[in-house]
Design a protein around this motif. Structure first.
Motif, mmCIF file in Angstrom:
data_model
loop_
_atom_site.group_PDB
_atom_site.id
_atom_site.type_symbol
_atom_site.label_atom_id
_atom_site.label_comp_id
_atom_site.label_asym_id
_atom_site.label_seq_id
_atom_site.Cartn_x
_atom_site.Cartn_y
_atom_site.Cartn_z
ATOM 1 N N LEU A 1 -10.245 -15.752 22.972
ATOM 2 C CA LEU A 1 -9.803 -14.606 22.121
ATOM 3 C C LEU A 1 -10.806 -14.449 21.076
ATOM 4 O O LEU A 1 -10.681 -13.071 20.731
ATOM 5 C CB LEU A 1 -8.400 -15.121 21.610
ATOM 6 C CG LEU A 1 -7.329 -15.119 22.651
ATOM 7 C CD1 LEU A 1 -5.955 -15.537 22.217
ATOM 8 C CD2 LEU A 1 -7.189 -13.860 23.242
ATOM 9 N N LEU A 2 -11.306 -15.204 20.365
ATOM 10 C CA LEU A 2 -12.196 -15.034 19.169
ATOM 11 C C LEU A 2 -13.440 -14.373 19.735
ATOM 12 O O LEU A 2 -13.944 -13.454 19.051
ATOM 13 C CB LEU A 2 -12.414 -16.383 18.407
ATOM 14 C CG LEU A 2 -11.507 -16.959 17.625
ATOM 15 C CD1 LEU A 2 -11.713 -18.197 16.991
ATOM 16 C CD2 LEU A 2 -11.043 -15.848 16.646
ATOM 17 N N VAL A 3 -13.928 -14.736 20.923
ATOM 18 C CA VAL A 3 -15.355 -14.225 21.322
ATOM 19 C C VAL A 3 -14.925 -12.883 21.795
ATOM 20 O O VAL A 3 -15.823 -11.777 21.461
ATOM 21 C CB VAL A 3 -15.832 -15.129 22.410
ATOM 22 C CG1 VAL A 3 -16.881 -14.399 23.245
ATOM 23 C CG2 VAL A 3 -16.425 -16.383 21.917
ATOM 24 N N ILE A 4 -13.636 -12.428 22.396
ATOM 25 C CA ILE A 4 -13.425 -11.121 23.114
ATOM 26 C C ILE A 4 -13.148 -10.262 21.777
ATOM 27 O O ILE A 4 -13.711 -9.097 21.910
ATOM 28 C CB ILE A 4 -12.335 -11.306 23.941
ATOM 29 C CG1 ILE A 4 -12.757 -11.893 25.102
ATOM 30 C CG2 ILE A 4 -11.860 -9.926 24.140
ATOM 31 C CD1 ILE A 4 -11.583 -12.397 26.230
ATOM 32 N N GLY A 5 -12.515 -10.765 20.793
ATOM 33 C CA GLY A 5 -12.271 -9.957 19.463
ATOM 34 C C GLY A 5 -13.497 -9.771 18.792
ATOM 35 O O GLY A 5 -13.588 -8.355 18.384
ATOM 36 N N SER A 6 -14.434 -10.686 18.857
ATOM 37 C CA SER A 6 -15.870 -10.445 17.962
ATOM 38 C C SER A 6 -16.521 -9.483 18.689
ATOM 39 O O SER A 6 -17.142 -8.347 18.059
ATOM 40 C CB SER A 6 -16.385 -11.577 17.943
ATOM 41 O OG SER A 6 -15.558 -12.631 17.042
ATOM 42 N N CYS A 7 -16.486 -9.339 20.029
ATOM 43 C CA CYS A 7 -17.232 -8.280 20.874
ATOM 44 C C CYS A 7 -16.657 -6.991 20.766
ATOM 45 O O CYS A 7 -17.465 -6.002 20.365
ATOM 46 C CB CYS A 7 -17.285 -8.641 22.190
ATOM 47 S SG CYS A 7 -18.272 -10.202 22.488
ATOM 48 N N PHE A 8 -15.464 -6.983 20.820
ATOM 49 C CA PHE A 8 -14.831 -5.698 20.380
ATOM 50 C C PHE A 8 -15.111 -5.054 18.970
ATOM 51 O O PHE A 8 -15.191 -3.986 18.827
ATOM 52 C CB PHE A 8 -13.188 -5.941 20.825
ATOM 53 C CG PHE A 8 -12.464 -4.440 20.613
ATOM 54 C CD1 PHE A 8 -12.680 -3.500 21.473
ATOM 55 C CD2 PHE A 8 -11.561 -4.482 19.714
ATOM 56 C CE1 PHE A 8 -12.030 -2.283 21.480
ATOM 57 C CE2 PHE A 8 -10.961 -3.106 19.467
ATOM 58 C CZ PHE A 8 -11.129 -2.081 20.415
ATOM 59 N N ALA A 9 -15.119 -5.801 17.996
ATOM 60 C CA ALA A 9 -15.030 -5.737 16.689
ATOM 61 C C ALA A 9 -16.546 -5.161 16.624
ATOM 62 O O ALA A 9 -16.679 -4.202 15.640
ATOM 63 C CB ALA A 9 -14.793 -6.728 15.513
#
Length: 146
Positions: free
Chosen positions: A47-55
């Motif tokens: 979730l952190l990796v996906i959220g970081s890419c989206f951010a």
């Protein structure tokens, strides 16, 4: 033999490897090898990796928009370190740090809810204090620019 890695491999590949390798190692470290299911840490890390890419993509799209808005509002100035050059005459928007700061805070607020419900009260309090201190730093930086 080349002295630097960038002479052998293009810089874009070097940068891509430097970002992808730690992420891949993190996925490997959090995957539960003894059991057949995915651990809670693996899900959190995903979730952190996906959220970081989206951010990152969101900040990348918002900076040009906010740059024009701040320029029209008069929140721009000259770069005094480039005085006497062609670049020193251009207006530079001063308060663009608010864009990544705000996105960072918003995504951390979403992560706070996840922390509270899935990772425990102690970690939630530590995460909350970190988010609040970063929030005040972003506000201080913006107020300094304005």
């Amino acid at each position: 033999l080349p002295l630097f890695l960038s002479e052998m491999i293009p810089i874009t590949y070097t940068v891509a490897i430097s970002f992808i390798l730690p992420i891949a190692l993190g996925f490997y470290a959090f995957y539960d090898k003894e059991q057949s299911f995915v651990s809670n840490n693996f899900i959190t890390y995903s979730l952190l990796v996906i959220g970081s890419c989206f951010a990152y993509k969101l900040v990348d799209k918002l900076i040009p928009l906010i740059k024009e808005i701040t320029r029209k509002a008069g929140l721009s100035g000259k770069d005094i370190n480039k005085k006497g050059t062609k670049e020193g005459e251009k207006d530079v928007p001063e308060s663009l740090g608010i864009v990544p700061g705000t996105i960072f805070i918003l995504f951390n607020m979403a992560a706070l809810a996840y922390t509270k419900f899935y990772l425990g009260q102690t970690l939630f309090i530590e995460h909350l204090s970190a988010v609040l201190s970063i929030n005040f730093c972003v506000f201080l930086g913006f107020s300094d620019d304005v």
